[in-house]
Design a protein around this motif. Structure first.
Motif, PDB file in Angstrom:
ATOM      1  N   LYS A   3       0.853  -1.199   0.000  1.00 22.42           N
ATOM      2  CA  LYS A   3       0.000   0.000   0.000  1.00 22.42           C
ATOM      3  C   LYS A   3       0.887   1.247   0.000  1.00 22.42           C
ATOM      4  N   THR A   4       0.592   2.172  -0.907  1.00 20.51           N
ATOM      5  CA  THR A   4       1.453   3.339  -1.116  1.00 20.51           C
ATOM      6  C   THR A   4       0.610   4.602  -1.146  1.00 20.51           C
ATOM      7  N   LYS A   5       1.131   5.642  -0.474  1.00 21.93           N
ATOM      8  CA  LYS A   5       0.478   6.955  -0.524  1.00 21.93           C
ATOM      9  C   LYS A   5       1.244   7.847  -1.489  1.00 21.93           C
ATOM     10  N   GLY A   6       0.517   8.607  -2.287  1.00 19.81           N
ATOM     11  CA  GLY A   6       1.207   9.508  -3.188  1.00 19.81           C
ATOM     12  C   GLY A   6       0.365  10.707  -3.533  1.00 19.81           C
ATOM     13  N   TYR A   7       0.917  11.527  -4.435  1.00 19.92           N
ATOM     14  CA  TYR A   7       0.170  12.639  -5.010  1.00 19.92           C
ATOM     15  C   TYR A   7       0.102  12.363  -6.505  1.00 19.92           C
ATOM     16  N   ALA A   8      -1.121  12.429  -7.046  1.00 18.05           N
ATOM     17  CA  ALA A   8      -1.292  12.109  -8.467  1.00 18.05           C
ATOM     18  C   ALA A   8      -2.130  13.155  -9.170  1.00 18.05           C
ATOM     19  N   ALA A   9      -1.892  13.262 -10.488  1.00 17.96           N
ATOM     20  CA  ALA A   9      -2.818  13.986 -11.351  1.00 17.96           C
ATOM     21  C   ALA A   9      -3.768  12.931 -11.904  1.00 17.96           C
ATOM     22  N   GLN A  10      -5.076  13.123 -11.714  1.00 17.76           N
ATOM     23  CA  GLN A  10      -6.043  12.139 -12.227  1.00 17.76           C
ATOM     24  C   GLN A  10      -6.264  12.316 -13.725  1.00 17.76           C
ATOM     25  N   THR A  11      -6.118  13.540 -14.215  1.00 15.61           N
ATOM     26  CA  THR A  11      -6.249  13.833 -15.651  1.00 15.61           C
ATOM     27  C   THR A  11      -5.268  14.969 -15.964  1.00 15.61           C
ATOM     28  N   PRO A  12      -5.031  15.245 -17.270  1.00 16.23           N
ATOM     29  CA  PRO A  12      -4.088  16.333 -17.618  1.00 16.23           C
ATOM     30  C   PRO A  12      -4.594  17.716 -17.217  1.00 16.23           C
ATOM     31  N   THR A  13      -5.858  17.824 -16.814  1.00 13.40           N
ATOM     32  CA  THR A  13      -6.369  19.159 -16.468  1.00 13.40           C
ATOM     33  C   THR A  13      -6.651  19.316 -14.979  1.00 13.40           C
ATOM     34  N   THR A  14      -6.306  18.305 -14.177  1.00 15.45           N
ATOM     35  CA  THR A  14      -6.532  18.457 -12.731  1.00 15.45           C
ATOM     36  C   THR A  14      -5.199  18.612 -11.996  1.00 15.45           C
TER      37      THR A  14
END
Ligand SMILES: [Zn+2]
Ligand SMILES: [Zn+2]
Length: 346
Positions: A3-14
């Motif tokens: 299990k990993t915590k991260g920061y992600a962009a869900q789409t190119p505009t978010t």
């Protein structure tokens, strides 16, 4: 799975936001790092915005990773728990082609596996260093000498090796006049390495305000490229120009600053093709070459060189919640010279 915590962009505009995901279990040849710091590279922003190609989403950026080993597979030889270690822009390659055999995994003929926005050899998306942990095969994990300050070491894994490798390849050193074009994350490392290798270093910039910071980094000279008299005086004077600019720029002008047999080493990636007058090259046997990051053996050599010569990146440490603000400042060139995320803030 881990299990990993991260920061992600869900789409190119978010914007980037917290996201939980899973990494593979530690295999016999794998090393698991707890990520302590991750540098913020311009290419992170390009990739979450789909500037270069359609990316894989959700996307967790980050390829300037330093951390501590928390688990190793049964066949791992180079690392043990609690070692300091680092991961850069790639996490795998075919390991058997002529380039991989030569330690040039970045030029793997089958394509290397990038640390994020890529698929691993089994087709699973890769996720980068804006996260709390990562699992990487041993061959792609670097040793971090204990004398290096950890946060400022992170940018060496991309900005550092990207400038170290071409300077080494073209054997830039004592007796050479080297110009560094652009004074950002890459350029400031180019100045430090150029000086450490014994070259006489000039920074070329459109902005006179960069003269003081350039000299503070060790540059011997400074040329404002919008000042006609300064450009005229610099004509035909450099053996090499390290070109770190990733926006459109006038290659004919910079070629005119090279000596006969001089070379421009390109490490920036402008979106459009270069426009070059053939006579800019033919007129004095000049060359333009390109270089991308560095292989694993050379990346290790660079880290060891940095430890020996006290070279790290100049950084500003941020919390991960400030990443979108940091991107905005990076776009304006308002950072000296690299943001590094303290992963304890995740
Ligand atoms: Zn990078
Ligand atoms: Zn290969």
């Amino acid at each position: 799975m881990i299990k990993t915590k991260g920061y992600a962009a869900q789409t190119p505009t978010t914007d980037l936001a917290p996201w939980n995901f899973e990494r593979r279990e530690v295999g016999p040849h794998d090393v698991q790092l707890k990520i302590l710091f991750c540098g913020v590279c311009h290419s992170d922003l390009h990739q979450i915005k789909n500037d270069w190609f359609d990316g894989i989403f959700p996307m967790v950026p980050g390829h300037e990773i330093v951390g501590k080993v928390v688990k190793v597979g049964g066949h791992v030889k180079k690392f043990k728990v609690d070692d300091l270690a680092a991961v850069g822009c790639m996490v795998d390659s075919c390991q058997v082609c002529v380039n991989c055999k030569a330690g040039l995994e970045q030029y793997c003929l089958e394509g290397n596996t990038q640390t994020y926005n890529s698929e691993d050899r089994s087709g699973v998306p890769t996720y980068g260093g804006y996260s709390d942990t990562i699992v990487v095969r041993e061959e792609f994990v670097l040793r971090v000498p204990s004398s290096l300050p950890l946060a400022a070491t992170a940018p060496l894994l991309c900005a550092g090796i990207t400038t170290y490798s071409p300077l080494r390849h073209w054997k830039v050193g004592k007796g050479h006049k080297l110009a560094v074009l652009g004074l950002g994350g890459l350029g400031h490392m180019g100045v430090k390495f150029g000086v450490a290798f014994g070259a006489e270093v000039t920074v070329l910039s459109t902005s006179p305000s960069k003269e003081k910071p350039a000299k503070a980094l060790g540059a011997h000279h400074f040329v404002v490229t919008t000042d006609k008299a300064q450009v005229k005086a610099a004509r035909g004077s450099f053996d090499f120009i390290l070109d770190t600019v990733s926006a459109e720029h006038d290659m004919d002008l910079y070629l005119s600053l090279l000596k006969t047999d001089g070379t421009i080493m390109c490490v920036g990636a402008p979106p459009d093709p270069y426009s070059i007058r053939p006579f800019s090259l033919i007129g004095a046997r000049k060359s333009i070459g390109g270089s991308g990051i560095g292989g694993i053996p050379e990346t290790q050599q660079m880290l060891d060189f940095c430890a020996k010569h006290n070279i790290v990146s100049d950084i500003e440490i941020i919390g991960i919640k400030d990443i979108t603000k940091a991107y905005e400042r990076m776009l304006k060139g308002d950072v000296r010279y690299r943001f590094v995320i303290d992963m304890a803030t995740l």
